[in-house]
Design a protein around this motif. Sequence first.
Motif, short mmCIF file in Angstrom:
data_model
loop_
_atom_site.label_atom_id
_atom_site.label_comp_id
_atom_site.label_asym_id
_atom_site.label_seq_id
_atom_site.Cartn_x
_atom_site.Cartn_y
_atom_site.Cartn_z
N ARG A 157 -8.03 -1.01 0.52
CA ARG A 157 -7.15 -2.07 1.04
C ARG A 157 -7.46 -3.40 0.37
NH1 ARG A 157 -3.06 0.40 3.53
NH2 ARG A 157 -2.67 -1.45 4.83
N VAL B 75 -5.39 1.74 -2.28
CA VAL B 75 -4.99 2.36 -1.01
C VAL B 75 -6.21 2.63 -0.15
CG1 VAL B 75 -3.94 4.39 0.04
CG2 VAL B 75 -2.87 3.34 -1.96
N ALA C 40 0.80 -1.22 0.00
CA ALA C 40 0.00 0.00 0.00
C ALA C 40 0.83 1.28 0.00
CB ALA C 40 -0.98 0.00 1.17
N TRP D 264 1.90 1.69 -3.48
CA TRP D 264 0.75 2.02 -4.31
C TRP D 264 0.44 3.52 -4.20
CZ3 TRP D 264 -2.73 -2.49 -2.15
CH2 TRP D 264 -2.34 -3.69 -2.74
N ALA D 265 0.53 4.03 -3.00
CA ALA D 265 0.27 5.46 -2.78
C ALA D 265 1.29 6.32 -3.53
CB ALA D 265 0.28 5.77 -1.30
#
Length: 239
Positions: free
Chosen positions: A220, A217, A193, A196-197
Amino acid sequence: MSPLAPTTVDALLVGAVGLLPDGRTASAIGKSPVAHALWLSPTGLQGDAQADLRIHGGPEKAVHHYPHEHYAAWGAWSRRTDLLAHAGAFGENLSTQGWDESTVCVGDVVRLGEALVQVSQGRQPCWKLDARFGEPGMARQMQASGRTGWYYRTLEPGWVRAGAAMTLVDRPHPAWPLARLIALLFARDVQHAPEWAQAAELASLAERWRLTFRRRVESREVEDWGPRLGRPEAGDEGA
C-alpha cells in the motif's frame, strides 16, 4: 480501441557509450541515424550500446521507440534546439509519426521490417536526461507529461532499416493503451490499488513493471523515485 494504421520508420538510430556534457557520466543516450539495415536480435539492434546494463537494455528493452510528434512540445519547454533539431535526442532507436502512447497498447505485436516485436513497457525517465540536455527537471517533466515513449521485446529476430513498414499484427490487451499504464505507474495515490492489481496480471507487461505493481498492492505504498529522478553524488552513478 481502433486498430493502428501502419506507419514507417522515419529514422533508425543507434549509439555508442560516451560521456555526457558533465564529463563524468557514461551514457549511450545519444543516438545517430543509420541508412543501412541492422540486425535486430533478442537483446537489441546491431551496433547499439547501453552504459549500465543493470538498468538499460536487455530482452525487455531491446528497442526504444519515441514518437517524433513529441518534439514540438519539447521545443516549447527546452532551450536545446540543437538536440531537438533531429531524431535521437531522447535515446530512441525508432522515430516515427502516427503512433503515440494513446494509440499503442502494451502487448501489441508489430511487424518491424523483417523482425517481429512486442510492446513490453513504457519508459521510466532518469536523471541522465537532465544531464544530456542540461535541463534540471527534464526527467520529471517527461514523467509528468506521459511523453515517455516505449520499449519492445524481440519475438522474431530480423533485419530492420529506415523506411521499413511497421504494422500491427496482434493486440492482446486492447483495454490497456500505454497512456493508461504509464499514468498508473506514475500515480502515487493508493486509491489506484485495484488497477495496480489488474496491471500486475498483464501477461505481456515486462516483469519488472508487474513486480512493481504487485509490491504496491501488498505494501500500500509507492516506491521512492528519488534515486531515478535525482542526480546521485559523484562516484555513485552506474557505469
